[in-house]
Design a protein around this motif. Structure first.
Motif, mmCIF file in Angstrom:
data_model
loop_
_atom_site.group_PDB
_atom_site.id
_atom_site.type_symbol
_atom_site.label_atom_id
_atom_site.label_comp_id
_atom_site.label_asym_id
_atom_site.label_seq_id
_atom_site.Cartn_x
_atom_site.Cartn_y
_atom_site.Cartn_z
ATOM 1 N N ARG A 95 -47.900 9.118 42.941
ATOM 2 C CA ARG A 95 -47.282 9.551 44.196
ATOM 3 C C ARG A 95 -47.382 11.075 44.331
ATOM 4 O O ARG A 95 -47.796 11.594 45.365
ATOM 5 C CB ARG A 95 -45.815 9.122 44.219
ATOM 6 N N HIS A 158 -30.058 16.088 49.650
ATOM 7 C CA HIS A 158 -30.830 15.679 50.825
ATOM 8 C C HIS A 158 -29.950 15.414 52.045
ATOM 9 O O HIS A 158 -30.459 15.224 53.145
ATOM 10 C CB HIS A 158 -31.745 14.505 50.491
ATOM 11 N N CYS A 179 -28.853 -1.913 56.002
ATOM 12 C CA CYS A 179 -29.008 -2.447 54.659
ATOM 13 C C CYS A 179 -27.963 -3.496 54.291
ATOM 14 O O CYS A 179 -28.276 -4.655 54.123
ATOM 15 C CB CYS A 179 -28.939 -1.262 53.712
ATOM 16 N N ASN A 432 -38.025 5.898 58.242
ATOM 17 C CA ASN A 432 -39.273 5.426 58.829
ATOM 18 C C ASN A 432 -39.019 4.252 59.771
ATOM 19 O O ASN A 432 -39.334 3.105 59.456
ATOM 20 C CB ASN A 432 -40.222 5.018 57.690
ATOM 21 N N SER A 627 -41.123 1.211 52.804
ATOM 22 C CA SER A 627 -42.453 1.768 53.091
ATOM 23 C C SER A 627 -42.916 2.712 51.996
ATOM 24 O O SER A 627 -43.836 3.497 52.209
ATOM 25 C CB SER A 627 -42.429 2.467 54.445
ATOM 26 N N PHE A 723 -31.925 -9.810 59.701
ATOM 27 C CA PHE A 723 -33.389 -9.788 59.510
ATOM 28 C C PHE A 723 -33.959 -11.176 59.250
ATOM 29 O O PHE A 723 -35.069 -11.500 59.657
ATOM 30 C CB PHE A 723 -33.755 -8.906 58.311
HETATM 31 N N1 LIG Z 1 -38.129 -6.899 58.104
HETATM 32 C C1 LIG Z 1 -37.302 -6.212 57.307
HETATM 33 N N2 LIG Z 1 -37.034 -4.924 57.587
HETATM 34 C C2 LIG Z 1 -36.179 -4.227 56.807
HETATM 35 C C3 LIG Z 1 -35.547 -4.849 55.696
HETATM 36 C C4 LIG Z 1 -35.841 -6.226 55.425
HETATM 37 O O1 LIG Z 1 -35.307 -6.835 54.477
HETATM 38 N N3 LIG Z 1 -36.720 -6.873 56.254
HETATM 39 N N4 LIG Z 1 -34.670 -4.131 54.926
HETATM 40 C C5 LIG Z 1 -33.938 -3.041 55.558
HETATM 41 C C6 LIG Z 1 -33.255 -2.227 54.543
HETATM 42 S S1 LIG Z 1 -32.248 -3.052 53.455
HETATM 43 C C7 LIG Z 1 -33.370 -0.875 54.466
HETATM 44 S S2 LIG Z 1 -32.403 -0.037 53.337
HETATM 45 C C8 LIG Z 1 -34.286 -0.137 55.378
HETATM 46 C C9 LIG Z 1 -34.943 1.085 54.731
HETATM 47 O O2 LIG Z 1 -35.479 1.909 55.715
HETATM 48 P P1 LIG Z 1 -35.877 3.442 55.409
HETATM 49 O O3 LIG Z 1 -34.726 4.144 54.830
HETATM 50 O O4 LIG Z 1 -36.492 3.997 56.641
HETATM 51 O O5 LIG Z 1 -37.013 3.179 54.303
HETATM 52 P P2 LIG Z 1 -37.934 3.917 53.258
HETATM 53 O O6 LIG Z 1 -39.289 3.394 53.497
HETATM 54 O O7 LIG Z 1 -37.362 3.724 51.890
HETATM 55 O O8 LIG Z 1 -37.842 5.503 53.501
HETATM 56 C C10 LIG Z 1 -38.191 6.154 54.698
HETATM 57 C C11 LIG Z 1 -39.072 7.349 54.488
HETATM 58 O O9 LIG Z 1 -38.433 8.387 53.713
HETATM 59 C C12 LIG Z 1 -39.471 9.188 53.151
HETATM 60 N N5 LIG Z 1 -38.937 10.086 52.122
HETATM 61 C C13 LIG Z 1 -38.853 9.883 50.790
HETATM 62 N N6 LIG Z 1 -38.322 10.958 50.164
HETATM 63 C C14 LIG Z 1 -38.054 11.876 51.117
HETATM 64 C C15 LIG Z 1 -37.477 13.184 51.094
HETATM 65 O O10 LIG Z 1 -37.108 13.731 50.064
HETATM 66 N N7 LIG Z 1 -37.347 13.812 52.303
HETATM 67 C C16 LIG Z 1 -37.765 13.258 53.474
HETATM 68 N N8 LIG Z 1 -37.564 13.926 54.598
HETATM 69 N N9 LIG Z 1 -38.321 12.022 53.510
HETATM 70 C C17 LIG Z 1 -38.449 11.343 52.361
HETATM 71 C C18 LIG Z 1 -40.434 8.131 52.652
HETATM 72 O O11 LIG Z 1 -41.723 8.674 52.414
HETATM 73 C C19 LIG Z 1 -40.385 7.088 53.758
HETATM 74 O O12 LIG Z 1 -41.450 7.271 54.678
HETATM 75 O O13 LIG Z 1 -35.310 -1.016 55.853
HETATM 76 C C20 LIG Z 1 -34.784 -2.177 56.508
HETATM 77 N N10 LIG Z 1 -35.888 -2.933 57.110
#
Ligand SMILES: Nc1nc2c(c(=O)[nH]1)N[C@H]1C(S)=C(S)[C@@H](COP(=O)(O)OP(=O)(O)OC[C@H]3O[C@@H](n4cnc5c(=O)[nH]c(N)nc54)[C@H](O)[C@@H]3O)O[C@H]1N2
Ligand SMILES: Nc1nc2c(c(=O)[nH]1)N[C@H]1C(S)=C(S)[C@@H](COP(=O)(O)OP(=O)(O)OC[C@H]3O[C@@H](n4cnc5c(=O)[nH]c(N)nc54)[C@H](O)[C@@H]3O)O[C@H]1N2
Ligand SMILES: [Mo]
Length: 733
Positions: A95, A158, A179, A432, A627, A723
């Motif tokens: 990564r 963060h 979540c 994301n 993601s 979901f």
């Molecule tokens: N269909 C479906 N969809 C789902 C789910 C499912 O079960 N089914 N689960 C859901 C759940 S439980 C959750 S928790 C969500 C998660 O949803 P998100 O929190 O959006 O998920 P991530 O992909 O973990 O992280 C988002 C982005 O943060 C970026 N990132 C990582 N580190 C840093 C940093 O230090 N700074 C910044 N600015 N960015 C950073 C990553 O590169 C990534 O692109 O998704 C949900 N979506």
């Protein structure tokens, strides 16, 4: 202690060897400019913590040679993760040195074209600050700016991303969590908050039910504790519509019809009642409404009903009811998968009641374990800044002006619905929505309607692809931080192991930089401090109570190893529940006030519509975390493409064979996937794991509707997402 209601808070090892065969250290070093250095130079070790949204929040040791991260391993001093990482954790070097990382601030013209140009940090900040000031002037407030952050990085520093927004004025905020909110509310109604036993205490159980929880993939470090319990004689039961990796390790696997867990728990409760295995003393002394619920069981629940509702044979319900009630202590772990339904919170309430009726709450080796925020006692200094004087906002319930809240779980709709002022600009950090939110088409439409979009990320994911400017984020090896878990009780320091790669910066540095620029353009327009080293910021996150609970006098002592927060091993062992009545509320007036049943009674599950008879479940993948990770080369080597898991009997109905391409569709959208025939899934359930594959448009959320789950609003501001109540039809292409 941190209050979850405050804001949107939280809300394996095989494939590495596969990857290791394909990529050598030599290849790795070629990517690094400093790699010319001799091999025999000293290797330094640093302590890190994996900051992803995951139960395990692993203690890591990074090995650095000549400024280059050579290897990442588990921290042996971490008593829960115990010197091991998950498969994702071992890929971190891939990564950090991924050629796909966003290296510099970049602008995209026009948005969505893929036509990116490198710009300087100064130009990026200048463009962003001018846009913020321009919107503020045009609309009289910063409310047209909408902030969406979730769980990309849960490091405490963060929360500076949140601080960035509060320090420019009152903004529009995505509030809630996608979540775990339905389960949080369930446990809030019942016990006053969510609070699980120390997972290390699992070894003391005599019976363990994993209810819609897939620890072999999503919390791998709990597996040794569950195994130890088995070695000590405990039986392991897994209840899941999918025969998961976890289920394959169980003594008994129960394939339940999705969303019917409440009916199973009620059937068990009725059988326990009929056999008088009830712990009357515990239940009556510690709860309110217990006898009222017992009446409900007597009058409304039968084993035959429970069996027909759940698809679980009556004999099995009787077996697990007897074993759960008579093995003392018995423990349940309620996963986040099972509450992603329209009755998900209610089902958790029923499972809670089962724990109470058998006297398993407050006991070592027991518990109805879901999650905890007890160990999160930081100061949250990086996020707490007040708006500049004279800022205009929305008048809240307290009569004061403040931020405008919108629902994180109906983000596209809510952003577009805002008037007076409309939302014009998005700021995304650690988030994301282009990949993770339901209804991707709506998300895309919403992004297209924006005047300006800024995202802060490390990879060109779907959200970044819809942005005007992207700011490159550091990985956690490139900044300082401190992390807690929502499951185990450990806290660890994250040391800066290597210099930030390319021109990347942490969310904290970005906050300070933006403040500098805003104040240069218009003095007093941003209250965020403009200086301070990350370590100085870190020091400010600790307080006397936290230090005492960790047995330290200075945060720097954490460099010697992670510490465990001093708490009893069993949650609620003091019997001091945090509900209004101070008892377990089997009858919850608060739930009733919110339009929900007061008692843990059965609420019908969502049924498949005639047009879309197949349930598409999209749970969490093994080799990715939402993601993140699956886009890395080692993961792509081990798992090059997504697939649709389908039962042979269902496949036969559609004339689908192994490897066939299948269109999965409903009125919202479609995705096309290769079929994989397997008996691990139920006959009317197809499965495809949510993840982001590099350079691919695969996204299960094109077909997922933003259907709310039943609970979440009480403790997290908004209800969760159902979901897994997602229905589709299939077509061989
Ligand atoms: N269909 C479906 N969809 C789902 C789910 C499912 O079960 N089914 N689960 C859901 C759940 S439980 C959750 S928790 C969500 C998660 O949803 P998100 O929190 O959006 O998920 P991530 O992909 O973990 O992280 C988002 C982005 O943060 C970026 N990132 C990582 N580190 C840093 C940093 O230090 N700074 C910044 N600015 N960015 C950073 C990553 O590169 C990534 O692109 O998704 C949900 N979506
Ligand atoms: N490798 C990996 N680890 C992760 C994550 C990841 O993406 N990848 N994500 C992290 C995050 S943000 C979260 S929220 C957690 C989630 O981790 P878990 O709590 O394990 O939740 P899920 O993986 O969403 O779902 C767990 C199981 O619930 C099942 N399930 C779905 N509906 C029902 C139902 O109606 N009844 C029953 N009994 N079971 C049901 C699913 O089939 C699935 O096997 O994992 C964290 N850890
Ligand atoms: Mo999650």
């Amino acid at each position: 202690m941190m209050k979850i209601s405050r804001r949107q808070f939280l809300g394996a090892t095989a494939a590495v060897t596969a990857g290791a065969g394909l990529f050598s250290f030599e290849m790795l070093t070629k990517l690094d400019p400093a790699s010319a250095a001799a091999d025999n130079s000293e290797t330094k070790q640093f302590r890190n913590v994996c900051p992803r949204n995951c139960y395990d929040t692993c203690g890591q040791i990074s090995f650095v040679q000549d400024g280059m991260l050579k290897k990442v391993d588990g921290d042996p001093k971490h008593g829960y993760t115990n010197g091991r990482l998950c498969v994702k954790g071992y890929t971190y070097t891939r990564r950090v040195y991924s050629p796909d990382r966003i290296k510099y601030p970049m602008k995209q013209m026009p948005r969505g074209s893929g036509n990116w140009t490198r710009i300087s940090w100064d130009e990026a900040m200048d463009t962003i600050a001018k846009k913020i000031l321009d919107l503020k002037k045009r609309y009289g407030s910063t409310l047209p700016i909408c902030f969406d952050k979730y769980s990309g990085n849960f490091g405490i520093l963060h929360y500076a991303a949140d601080g960035t927004m509060s320090s420019i004025g009152y903004t529009t905020r995505a509030v809630g969590t996608p979540c775990w909110p339905a389960g949080i509310d369930a446990q809030t109604y019942d016990f006053g908050t969510l609070y699980n036993n120390d997972p290390e205490d699992m070894v003391n159980t005599k019976y363990l039910i994993l209810w819609g929880q897939n620890l072999a993939w999503t919390a791998i470090h709990s597996l040794p504790f569950a195994q130890k319990a088995r070695e000590n004689g405990a039986k392991l039961v897994v209840i899941d519509p999918i025969l998961t990796s976890t289920a394959s390790k169980a003594d008994l696997y129960i394939q339940i019809k999705p969303s019917t867990d409440g009916a199973l728990a009620l059937g068990m409760a009725r059988y326990i009642l009929d056999n008088n295995w009830v712990d009357w003393d515990y239940a009556r002394a510690n709860s309110v409404g217990f006898d009222e619920w017992i009446d409900y069981l007597k009058n409304n629940v039968t084993l035959d009903w429970a069996a027909s509702k759940t698809g679980v044979p009556k004999e099995i319900i009787m077996e697990i009811a007897r074993e759960y009630a008579t093995s003392k202590p018995a423990s349940m772990w309620v996963g986040y998968g099972m509450q992603r339904h329209t009755n998900g919170g209610q089902n958790v309430r029923i499972i809670d009641a089962l724990g109470v009726m058998t006297g398993n709450v407050g006991k070592s080796g027991g518990g109805v374990n879901y999650g905890q925020l007890e160990t999160w006692g930081f100061n949250y200094g990086a996020m707490s800044y007040s708006a500049p004087k004279g800022s205009r906002g929305i008048v809240g319930a307290n009569g004061k002006e403040g931020d405008r809240s919108i629902n994180i779980n109906n983000f596209a709709h809510d952003v577009m619905a805002q008037q007076d002022p409309p939302v014009k600009m998005l700021w995304l950090a650690c988030r994301n929505p282009g990949g993770q939110d339901p209804d991707t088409h709506a998300i895309e439409k919403m992004f297209a309607s924006m005047e300006f979009v800024v995202s802060v990320d490390s990879f060109f994911n779907k959200t970044v692809q819809m942005s005007d400017i992207v700011l490159p984020a550091t990985t956690h090896f490139e900044n300082w931080d401190v992390n807690a878990s929502y499951w185990h009780y450990w806290i660890g320091i994250n040391e800066m192991a290597i210099q930030p790669m390319y021109e990347s910066k942490s969310d904290l540095e970005i906050a300070m930089l933006l403040s500098k620029k805003m104040n240069a353009l218009e003095a007093g327009s941003c209250t965020y401090p403009t200086s301070g080293s990350e370590q100085e910021w870190l020091a400010k996150e600790f307080n006397a109570a936290l230090n005492a609970s960790l047995g330290i006098s200075n945060y720097k002592e954490l460099s010697n190893g992670p510490r465990k927060v001093k708490m009893p091993p069993a949650a609620w062992s003091d019997g001091k529940f945090r509900t209004p009545s101070k008892k377990i509320e089997i009858h919850s007036n608060q739930a009733e006030k919110n339009g929900l049943p007061a008692l843990p009674i059965w609420v019908e599950e969502m049924k498949a519509p005639e047009k879309y008879p197949v349930r598409l479940m999209t749970p969490h993948p093994q080799l990715g975390l939402h993601s993140q990770f699956q886009n890395l080369d080692w993961m792509m080597a081990a798992n090059p493409e997504p697939k649709l898991e389908i039962h042979p009997n269902l496949a036969a109905k559609y004339g689908i064979q192994e490897g066939d391409k299948v269109k999965v569709f409903n009125d919202l959208g479609d995705i096309t996937l290769k079929a994989h025939l397997t008996r691990t899934t139920s006959e009317n359930v197809v499965v495809s794991y949510e993840a982001w594959y590099n350079k691919s448009n695969y996204n299960v959320n094109y077909t997922v509707k933003a259907i709310p789950s039943d609970m979440g609003k009480q403790a997290t501001g908004n209800n969760g997402l159902a979901f897994h109540d997602n229905f589709v039809d299939l077509q061989k292409v």
